[in-house]
Design a protein around this motif. Structure first.
Motif, PDB file in Angstrom:
ATOM      1  N   PRO A 154       0.837  -1.209   0.000  1.00 29.45           N
ATOM      2  CA  PRO A 154       0.000   0.000   0.000  1.00 29.45           C
ATOM      3  C   PRO A 154       0.871   1.259   0.000  1.00 29.45           C
ATOM      4  O   PRO A 154       0.978   1.985   0.995  1.00 29.45           O
ATOM      5  CB  PRO A 154      -0.803  -0.136   1.295  1.00 29.45           C
ATOM      6  CG  PRO A 154       0.087  -0.921   2.193  1.00 29.45           C
ATOM      7  CD  PRO A 154       0.841  -1.878   1.313  1.00 29.45           C
TER       8      PRO A 154
ATOM      9  N   VAL B 122      -2.154   2.786  -2.617  1.00 28.84           N
ATOM     10  CA  VAL B 122      -2.599   2.998  -1.233  1.00 28.84           C
ATOM     11  C   VAL B 122      -3.976   2.392  -0.995  1.00 28.84           C
ATOM     12  O   VAL B 122      -4.215   1.703   0.003  1.00 28.84           O
ATOM     13  CB  VAL B 122      -2.589   4.499  -0.882  1.00 28.84           C
ATOM     14  CG1 VAL B 122      -3.229   4.725   0.493  1.00 28.84           C
ATOM     15  CG2 VAL B 122      -1.158   5.038  -0.899  1.00 28.84           C
TER      16      VAL B 122
ATOM     17  N   LEU C  50      -7.135  -0.131  -1.422  1.00 26.83           N
ATOM     18  CA  LEU C  50      -7.295  -1.559  -1.690  1.00 26.83           C
ATOM     19  C   LEU C  50      -7.762  -1.812  -3.116  1.00 26.83           C
ATOM     20  O   LEU C  50      -7.258  -2.716  -3.795  1.00 26.83           O
ATOM     21  CB  LEU C  50      -8.287  -2.167  -0.688  1.00 26.83           C
ATOM     22  CG  LEU C  50      -8.662  -3.645  -0.903  1.00 26.83           C
ATOM     23  CD1 LEU C  50      -7.430  -4.528  -0.769  1.00 26.83           C
ATOM     24  CD2 LEU C  50      -9.744  -4.066   0.091  1.00 26.83           C
TER      25      LEU C  50
ATOM     26  N   ARG D 157      -5.050  -1.641  -5.613  1.00 30.08           N
ATOM     27  CA  ARG D 157      -4.210  -2.838  -5.627  1.00 30.08           C
ATOM     28  C   ARG D 157      -4.897  -3.952  -6.409  1.00 30.08           C
ATOM     29  O   ARG D 157      -4.247  -4.689  -7.163  1.00 30.08           O
ATOM     30  CB  ARG D 157      -3.886  -3.275  -4.190  1.00 30.08           C
ATOM     31  CG  ARG D 157      -3.121  -2.207  -3.404  1.00 30.08           C
ATOM     32  CD  ARG D 157      -2.436  -2.750  -2.173  1.00 30.08           C
ATOM     33  NE  ARG D 157      -3.341  -3.141  -1.119  1.00 30.08           N
ATOM     34  CZ  ARG D 157      -3.890  -2.322  -0.230  1.00 30.08           C
ATOM     35  NH1 ARG D 157      -3.657  -1.016  -0.300  1.00 30.08           N
ATOM     36  NH2 ARG D 157      -4.679  -2.786   0.738  1.00 30.08           N
TER      37      ARG D 157
ATOM     38  N   GLU E 239      -7.539  -7.946   1.428  1.00 32.98           N
ATOM     39  CA  GLU E 239      -6.410  -7.826   0.512  1.00 32.98           C
ATOM     40  C   GLU E 239      -6.658  -8.720  -0.697  1.00 32.98           C
ATOM     41  O   GLU E 239      -7.559  -9.570  -0.694  1.00 32.98           O
ATOM     42  CB  GLU E 239      -5.110  -8.235   1.207  1.00 32.98           C
ATOM     43  CG  GLU E 239      -3.837  -7.842   0.474  1.00 32.98           C
ATOM     44  CD  GLU E 239      -3.778  -6.375   0.164  1.00 32.98           C
ATOM     45  OE1 GLU E 239      -4.159  -6.015  -0.986  1.00 32.98           O
ATOM     46  OE2 GLU E 239      -3.379  -5.576   1.036  1.00 32.98           O
TER      47      GLU E 239
END
Length: 480
Positions: free
Chosen positions: A35, A44, A46, A49, A91
């Protein structure tokens, strides 16, 4: 307990990069984005990502479909975590097939022999041909983005970088119209973006590209030649010009099957592209605390912007005389880094007939008119390379005086030095070499050699050498 602790507890080994963790367990590798916000990427949030991992999966499947498996949710299950559980998603992880780290070329650059190097060049060219065209990518603006970014990073290294920055700006201005033309002609595509030896795996006797850039389109929607330039720079830096010229030759011959004829003219931008790639490595190594390596890359970046002038070399002789072997010894020693472009008549003939390099052609592909066409294309491509500042080695029989004269006239027309080499050996040596060939672009057999032996080559004003000599030593003697 944090997700990375949970994964580390399950893993045999963890690899950490500036923006990700990779956890190795059994036959699986789990990749989790950090992050972090590094300016050129922002992971940064979620969902950012997840976005990056989804793109990484999709983009890498083009070259390595059996390595990249799926993006998995990591969920909180009470005090622990699970993959794709019923709890809250905290995650995301990219599931990959684990492979042998020792087989990555960064760890074994010596494994890239000539045959594999050419196969790698052709593999990259085929991926480029299939890659989506990105009209907004490529061009002077997109390369300028990296040039500007490099300048900022270089100035923070504390090294003496102003001369490189000024020379790079001047070189970019000089080739900007060419870069913009190439973008309009379809050379700007979604590329790998990070094509160096650390992202190429040798597996089952073939090269596999992995870990392409997914997080910033300005770094991946680029000119295909700039994509290749990273690998060429990397090989050149590691004193593997022998492999680099085979990669370049394989890439050019394969790319010429699908890209416009202006492919060859684009080589004028290669010195700048290799310099920019070396400059990237310079500030990255400095950030890693490796000043000696950073200084070496800085010197390489400067050297690429002052390339050696182009020359034309031609290698002739009967079938079996070792022309291609000698051309490959000579090419890394002449012209700008990483060496000369080898134009081989056998490969050009296959390309003109739409055949793979090792496919056997029918007899009519070798009729007099077809041979004239092959030599014409070879000389035209040589001219395009020479005018783009690239040295050339011609590899053909050159049995007729007019063919040899045309090569010499081309050098005069382009204003470059010329040397012609004629290799000769006893008939039994030639016959034995031809019989031993396999997996080669030449279709010549004993009958072809016998026909050549009946022809008078006319006066030979090229330098004649015994084809049984040590070619490496001979190439060094003829490289000046």
């Amino acid at each position: 307990m944090e997700v990375e602790e949970w994964l580390a507890g399950r893993a045999e080994r963890m690899i950490e990069t500036h923006c990700a963790w990779v956890f190795l367990t059994g036959d699986t590798a789990w990749k989790v984005k950090k992050p972090v916000d590094l300016g050129y990427l922002d992971f940064v949030a979620l969902e950012r990502r997840r976005w990056a991992l989804d793109r990484e999966l999709a983009f890498n499947r083009a070259a390595a479909p059996d390595i990249y498996r799926a993006v998995r949710r990591i969920t909180r299950e009470g005090e622990a975590f699970a993959f794709d559980g019923e709890g809250e998603t905290v995650e995301y992880a990219l599931e990959m097939r684990r492979f042998d780290d020792a087989a990555v070329l960064d760890h074994c650059p010596h494994a890239l022999d000539g045959t594999l190097a050419e196969a790698l060049g052709r593999t990259i060219a085929r991926l480029h041909a299939k890659a989506p065209v990105t009209p907004r990518g490529g061009g002077a603006q997109m390369l300028g983005y990296t040039v500007t970014s490099n300048a900022a990073h270089l100035r923070r290294t504390g090294l003496e970088v102003e001369a490189l920055i000024a020379a790079t700006d001047a070189a970019l201005a000089a080739v900007a119209p060419l870069l913009d033309e190439r973008a309009g002609e379809g050379f700007a595509r979604r590329c790998h973006g990070d094509l160096h030896l650390g992202n190429i795996l040798l597996e089952n006797g073939r090269p596999v590209l992995f870990d392409c850039i997914e997080f910033n389109d300005r770094l991946s929607e680029i000119d295909v030649l700039y994509d290749l330039a990273f690998l060429l720079m990397d090989l050149d830096f590691r004193s593997r010009r022998d492999a680099a010229v085979r990669v370049l030759g394989g890439w050019l011959d394969e790319a010429a099957r699908t890209f416009p004829e202006s492919l060859w003219e684009g080589l004028a931008a290669l010195p700048l592209m290799m310099s920019v790639r070396a400059a990237v490595r310079c500030h990255v190594r400095m950030q890693a605390g490796d000043e000696a390596s950073a200084r070496a890359y800085l010197a390489a970046a400067m050297a690429h912007l002052s390339p050696e002038p182009p020359v034309l070399r031609a290698v002739g002789g009967l079938s079996g005389s070792g022309k291609s072997t000698f051309a490959r010894e000579l090419a890394p020693l002449v012209g700008p880094a990483p060496g000369a472009v080898i134009l081989r008549s056998d490969e050009i003939r296959k390309r003109l007939w739409g055949a793979a390099p090792t496919d056997k052609l029918p007899p009519n592909a070798y009729a007099a008119g077809e041979s004239d066409r092959v030599y014409g294309v070879m000389l035209q491509e040589a001219q395009d390379c020479l005018l783009a500042g690239r040295a050339v080695v011609l590899d053909a029989v050159f049995l007729r005086p007019e063919e040899r004269a045309a090569a010499q006239e081309l050098a005069t027309h382009c204003g470059v030095p010329f040397k012609g080499v004629w290799l000769e050996a006893p008939e039994d040596v030639l016959t034995t070499r031809i019989a031993a060939r396999s997996g080669d672009a030449s279709d010549a057999d004993a009958a072809v050699l016998n026909a050549q032996l009946t022809q008078d080559p006319g006066p030979l004003n090229w330098r004649r050498f015994d084809a049984r000599e040590d070619f490496a030593a001979l190439a060094r003697r003829l490289s000046d």
